[in-house]
Design a protein around this motif. Structure first.
Motif, short mmCIF file in Angstrom:
data_model
loop_
_atom_site.label_atom_id
_atom_site.label_comp_id
_atom_site.label_asym_id
_atom_site.label_seq_id
_atom_site.Cartn_x
_atom_site.Cartn_y
_atom_site.Cartn_z
N ASP A 1 0.85 -1.19 0.00
CA ASP A 1 0.00 0.00 0.00
C ASP A 1 0.88 1.24 0.00
O ASP A 1 2.07 1.16 0.28
CB ASP A 1 -0.98 -0.02 1.18
CG ASP A 1 -0.27 -0.06 2.52
OD1 ASP A 1 0.92 -0.43 2.54
OD2 ASP A 1 -0.90 0.24 3.53
N GLY B 1 -0.85 -0.47 6.02
CA GLY B 1 -0.43 -1.86 5.95
C GLY B 1 -1.57 -2.84 6.08
O GLY B 1 -1.40 -4.03 5.90
N VAL B 2 -2.78 -2.38 6.38
CA VAL B 2 -3.92 -3.28 6.55
C VAL B 2 -5.05 -2.94 5.58
O VAL B 2 -5.56 -3.81 4.89
CB VAL B 2 -4.44 -3.23 8.00
CG1 VAL B 2 -5.64 -4.15 8.16
CG2 VAL B 2 -3.34 -3.63 8.97
N SER C 1 -6.58 -3.50 0.11
CA SER C 1 -5.81 -4.21 1.14
C SER C 1 -4.50 -4.66 0.55
O SER C 1 -4.49 -5.24 -0.52
CB SER C 1 -6.54 -5.46 1.62
OG SER C 1 -7.91 -5.25 1.68
N ILE D 1 -1.82 -7.30 0.14
CA ILE D 1 -1.57 -8.72 0.43
C ILE D 1 -0.24 -9.05 -0.21
O ILE D 1 -0.12 -9.22 -1.41
CB ILE D 1 -2.67 -9.64 -0.13
CG1 ILE D 1 -4.04 -9.25 0.43
CG2 ILE D 1 -2.36 -11.10 0.23
CD1 ILE D 1 -5.16 -10.19 0.04
N LYS D 2 0.78 -9.12 0.61
CA LYS D 2 2.13 -9.25 0.12
C LYS D 2 2.43 -10.65 -0.42
O LYS D 2 3.13 -10.81 -1.40
CB LYS D 2 3.10 -8.93 1.25
CG LYS D 2 4.49 -8.70 0.77
CD LYS D 2 5.05 -7.47 1.41
CE LYS D 2 6.22 -6.95 0.62
NZ LYS D 2 6.59 -5.61 1.00
N GLU D 3 1.90 -11.67 0.24
CA GLU D 3 2.19 -13.05 -0.17
C GLU D 3 1.48 -13.37 -1.47
O GLU D 3 0.26 -13.29 -1.56
CB GLU D 3 1.71 -14.01 0.92
CG GLU D 3 2.58 -14.01 2.15
CD GLU D 3 4.00 -14.47 1.85
OE1 GLU D 3 4.17 -15.62 1.44
OE2 GLU D 3 4.93 -13.66 2.02
N PRO E 1 0.76 -16.30 -3.10
CA PRO E 1 -0.31 -17.31 -3.12
C PRO E 1 -1.58 -16.83 -2.42
O PRO E 1 -2.68 -17.13 -2.85
CB PRO E 1 0.29 -18.50 -2.35
CG PRO E 1 1.72 -18.21 -2.17
CD PRO E 1 1.97 -16.77 -2.42
N THR E 2 -1.41 -16.07 -1.35
CA THR E 2 -2.59 -15.58 -0.62
C THR E 2 -3.37 -14.57 -1.46
O THR E 2 -4.59 -14.57 -1.48
CB THR E 2 -2.15 -14.91 0.70
OG1 THR E 2 -1.25 -15.76 1.37
CG2 THR E 2 -3.34 -14.65 1.59
N VAL F 1 -3.52 -14.42 -4.73
CA VAL F 1 -4.23 -15.14 -5.78
C VAL F 1 -5.43 -15.87 -5.18
O VAL F 1 -6.53 -15.85 -5.74
CB VAL F 1 -3.28 -16.14 -6.47
CG1 VAL F 1 -4.04 -17.03 -7.43
CG2 VAL F 1 -2.19 -15.39 -7.21
N ALA G 1 -7.14 -15.05 -2.61
CA ALA G 1 -8.18 -14.09 -2.26
C ALA G 1 -9.03 -13.75 -3.48
O ALA G 1 -10.24 -13.59 -3.38
CB ALA G 1 -7.54 -12.81 -1.68
#
Lengths: 326, 520
Positions: free
Chosen positions: B33, B200-201, B226, B228-230, B232-233, B235, B237
């Motif tokens: 962000d 960050g959130v 939001s 979402i750095k990871e 796999p997470t 994707v 989402a």
């Protein structure tokens, strides 16, 4: 007693000093925070000027003394990224982590006792073998892999549970927002809690099983059986009581180490807690926040250990005599 | 009593229902962000993405890299160093203040104070206010990139940002780190207002009811962003429907997103080139253009794009991507192992030599894998590579020290112009001008620098293109650096969102114009 107390407190202070020194010493090796703070085409001259302003060009001793002086007044520096006192940032993130640890603890306590007892009573049944087999897998698969697998199964394939974040939280008190007040909050905490519990749960199942099997071999259980007491009463009242004593001792320590596993779990689920914040801070070279995190976590451990030692000393005076002699 | 409560509840449901249904919300997940709400604090993708939502630029880029009027309605060249802009009338800031030329003047002065932006604005001397709706943008020399630079002018609400805060700090102050008024409060002219922000959130944007662009069909009322750095997470989402739009889609999941039902994959060639530089001061052999060329011939960059990038990159033979003035199809990617060996032999290095190589492992897509591939390709022409990869936090200080013989660097031109690549990556290093700041190869060619300077003073696009292509030609002929590929961009979006209409090669989606099909 007072001498013992004073000694322990002095030890705790010494440990905190060492932790702060180590935490502060590694910051020089984390990389250059300026790269994360400025754009790519900013000149070296401007960077140098910013380093001066941030005090990054001072000698290590000067920087540490400045840091330690402020830290004693409760000021652990200001996070570059959040632009807030590092301690405030951590305290804001703490409730999310504690709730996650609490959720995982519930799962561990709720499942490990019945599973452990069952596998001890019927060690050769098929179900027991399955449980023991699964527990081996649970221990050996890394937390982040468990977490990603669960997201793909339960969020993407079935669409039952949300994949990231905390969802709707409700403000409770101060910085504390809770997951446990809304249905959405409950749904969001399920997967991360299971992921976090996935390492500890098998450990506890195996521990309870081993303790229970030992207890079941003891004379008093055999005697109770001979007297014709209901077996369930023997298992869950007589035997379990003695099984749980060592388990609780180990559990207290393990819940502490669970804080470390939150770093992985929170990162995968983007859970806005302390662990996720720490990993992000490392990536951004947000040095004040990294140092503050290490000190806060170190502080929590030192305080709990000291309290545990003091309670031991109160309960069992021989312990502190032995320790003072050492 | 119960009856009363029940009817009250029923009334509440009736009253709330239309509101709940009318609202179109888009949930967006990026890998990061924005660091601050201050548009001048950091020159980064995150900041520009935010600026396009909360502010409006004078002009902006279209999908085919043309200029489109935004807050500036029209412009004309008055003389060699003056461009006159006419502002759109009836534009108001989120605070309610009307936009005037004074706001532009004020914003320009603030840009000049920002460490990150002042480099881009160095050729500009002043904004002269002609009247409320008209201003002149002045440069010290004739400058070809006036409109390019105008895409970075997002007028700020000068009244809102003037004065002091309760604790006596200037509201206008640009603070690089630490707390400032502008980093937490914002008033722009853009389609969205920041209504909630937890760094960050989550950032929540609400549509600005009085937004000037009524011709735009944009119908999104609310955006929830939001980070979402990871990978796999992020994707997951999207695939699970927790979010509607993600960027970037990691190369490993392109197929998955493309094949999934209910979501679309949108891709586009980007403008960031990934390169290797060869340090001539550290390795004698690199001074020989034949050796550099041999390396270029030995590196199979099409293979890297195909295998490592899974087709998700555009193979490059030069720095400028297609669409830039300096781009020419003539400078095609080279790969010919036999020729590479012959060139090595010709230069007297048939037996090869040993070098060190460094690359980051978390900065560019697959950066460490690319470096490994290049190292093994060089082994085929007897160049033994000692490769070290490291996180970017450690890599950049090493890069500044020129700590290895070959180093990786990716570059996106802030000006969206060919000369920028040369200025930072291959120009003769010069501390005074800052030229060649990222030239870890220490390549230096006076003729190339001369061409760049000429191009930067040439306002005729046709002549400029000629100069810049000549410049690229020299770098190509001399193998000044090893071009690999331009990273492609990928977004994932829920079907029916029309997201493909609002994305662009610069990677700041124009959410204000997003038309989401409702009722589907």
């Amino acid at each position: 007693m007072f001498a013992y107390l004073a000694k322990r407190v002095i030890q705790a202070i010494a440990v905190m000093f060492v932790i702060s020194l180590i935490a502060f010493a590694i910051q020089g090796n984390l990389g250059d925070p300026l790269r994360e703070l400025v754009g790519q085409s900013v000149s070296e001259e401007v960077r140098q000027q910013l380093r001066d302003e941030l005090g990054l060009n001072d000698s290590f001793v000067t920087q540490y003394l400045r840091f330690a002086g402020n830290a004693l007044q409760g000021d652990l520096g200001t996070s570059y990224f959040f632009k807030e006192p590092a301690l405030d940032v951590i305290l804001k993130k703490l409730p999310a982590t504690l709730e996650l640890v609490f959720g995982a603890t519930l799962i561990i306590v709720g499942l490990s006792v019945p599973l452990g007892v069952y596998t001890a009573i019927k060690p050769n049944s098929i179900l027991s073998r399955i449980i023991m087999g699964l527990s081996i897998i649970g221990i050996s698969i890394p937390v982040f892999l468990t977490a990603i697998l669960m997201i793909f199964v339960f969020s993407v394939e079935f669409g039952w549970l949300p994949s990231y974040g905390r969802g709707d939280t409700v403000q409770v008190w101060g910085y504390w927002q809770t997951n446990f007040a809304t249905a959405d909050g409950w749904l969001h905490i399920i997967l991360p809690s299971i992921a976090l519990a996935s390492i500890m749960l098998p450990l506890f199942v195996r521990l309870i099983r081993a303790e229970m099997m030992e207890v079941l071999q003891s004379e008093y259980v055999k005697y109770a059986k001979a007297k014709g007491i209901n077996p369930w009463r023997i298992y869950f009242v007589h035997a379990l009581k003695n099984t749980l004593l060592p388990v609780i001792t180990v559990g207290g320590v393990q819940i502490g180490t669970m804080v470390a596993y939150t770093i992985l779990t929170e990162t995968v689920f983007q859970w806005p807690g302390m662990g996720f914040m720490f990993l992000e801070a490392v990536n951004r070279v947000d040095t004040p926040l990294i140092v503050a995190y290490l000190i806060v976590v170190g502080f929590i451990f030192v305080v709990t250990n000291t309290i545990v030692d003091l309670i031991y000393g109160l309960v069992n005076p021989t312990v502190n005599i032995a320790r003072m002699g050492a | 009593m119960t009856k009363f409560v029940r009817s009250l509840a029923a009334a509440a449901v009736v009253a709330m229902a239309p509101v709940a249904y009318a609202e179109t919300t888009v949930r967006v997940a990026y890998d990061a962000d924005p660091v601050s709400l201050d548009p001048h604090e950091q020159l980064s993708g995150g900041t520009l993405q935010l600026s396009h939502m909360v502010f409006d630029p004078l002009v902006r880029w279209t999908q085919d890299l043309q200029f489109e009027p935004r807050l500036a309605e029209s412009w004309e060249q008055i003389d060699g160093t003056t461009m006159r802009f006419k502002l759109r009338s009836g534009v108001t800031f989120h605070s309610g203040n009307p936009l005037t030329a004074n706001d532009v003047d004020w914003t320009f002065d603030r840009l000049k104070q920002s460490d990150d932006f002042k480099g881009i604005f160095a050729p500009f001397t002043d904004v002269e206010v002609v009247d409320d709706m008209t201003f002149d943008l002045k440069t010290s020399e004739p400058y070809p990139l006036v409109l390019h630079t105008a895409t970075y002018i997002f007028p700020m609400d000068s009244a809102f940002y003037s004065g002091t805060t309760a604790d006596g700090k200037e509201k206008a102050e640009v603070v690089k780190h630490g707390d400032s008024f502008a980093s937490r409060n914002v008033s722009g002219t853009g389609p969205f207002i920041v209504s909630e922000r937890e760094q960050g959130v989550r950032v929540v944007f609400d549509r600005y009811a009085d937004y000037w662009d009524s011709e735009s069909g944009g119908n999104v009322d609310k955006i929830v962003l939001s980070p979402i750095k990871e990978d796999p997470t992020r994707v997951a989402a999207l695939l699970s429907g927790d979010v509607d739009f993600i960027a970037p889609v990691p190369p490993t999941d392109l197929k998955r997103v493309e094949e999934a039902e209910g979501v679309d994959l949108i891709t586009m060639p980007g403008t960031r080139i990934i390169t290797f530089q060869m340090n001539q001061e550290r390795v004698e052999a690199f001074k020989d253009a034949r050796v550099r060329k041999a390396i270029d011939y030995a590196v199979n960059n099409a293979g890297i794009v195909d295998r490592i990038m899974r087709g998700f990159g555009t193979v490059g033979g030069q720095a400028s991507p297609s669409g830039y003035l300096g781009y020419s199809e003539e400078f095609a990617p080279r790969f010919d192992l036999e020729k590479a060996k012959a060139l090595m032999a010709e230069a007297g290095y048939a037996d090869g030599f040993s070098i060190t190589m460094m690359a980051p492992n978390n900065r560019y897509v697959n950066d460490d894998k690319i470096a490994q591939a290049v190292a093994s390709m060089l082994a085929q022409i007897n160049i033994k590579v000692d490769l070290q990869t490291m996180p970017k936090a450690q890599y950049w200080p090493a890069f500044d020290e020129r700590a290895a013989d070959m180093m990786m660097i990716g570059w996106h031109a802030d000006t969206e112009d060919s000369a920028n690549f040369h200025q930072f990556l291959t120009a003769c290093p010069d501390d005074a001008t800052g030229n060649g700041q990222y030239n870890s190869g220490n390549y230096c060619n006076e003729e190339a620098d001369k061409l760049m300077n000429e191009a930067n003073a040439e306002t005729d696009p046709a002549k400029r293109a000629e100069l810049l292509q000549k410049l690229e030609g020299i770098l190509y002929e001399e193998a000044a650096f090893i071009p690999l590929h331009w990273q492609n961009l990928a977004w994932g979006a829920k079907s029916g969102m029309n997201a493909a209409e609002i994305v662009n090669a610069l990677n700041f989606p124009y959410f204000g114009d997003l038309v989401v099909e409702t009722g589907s």
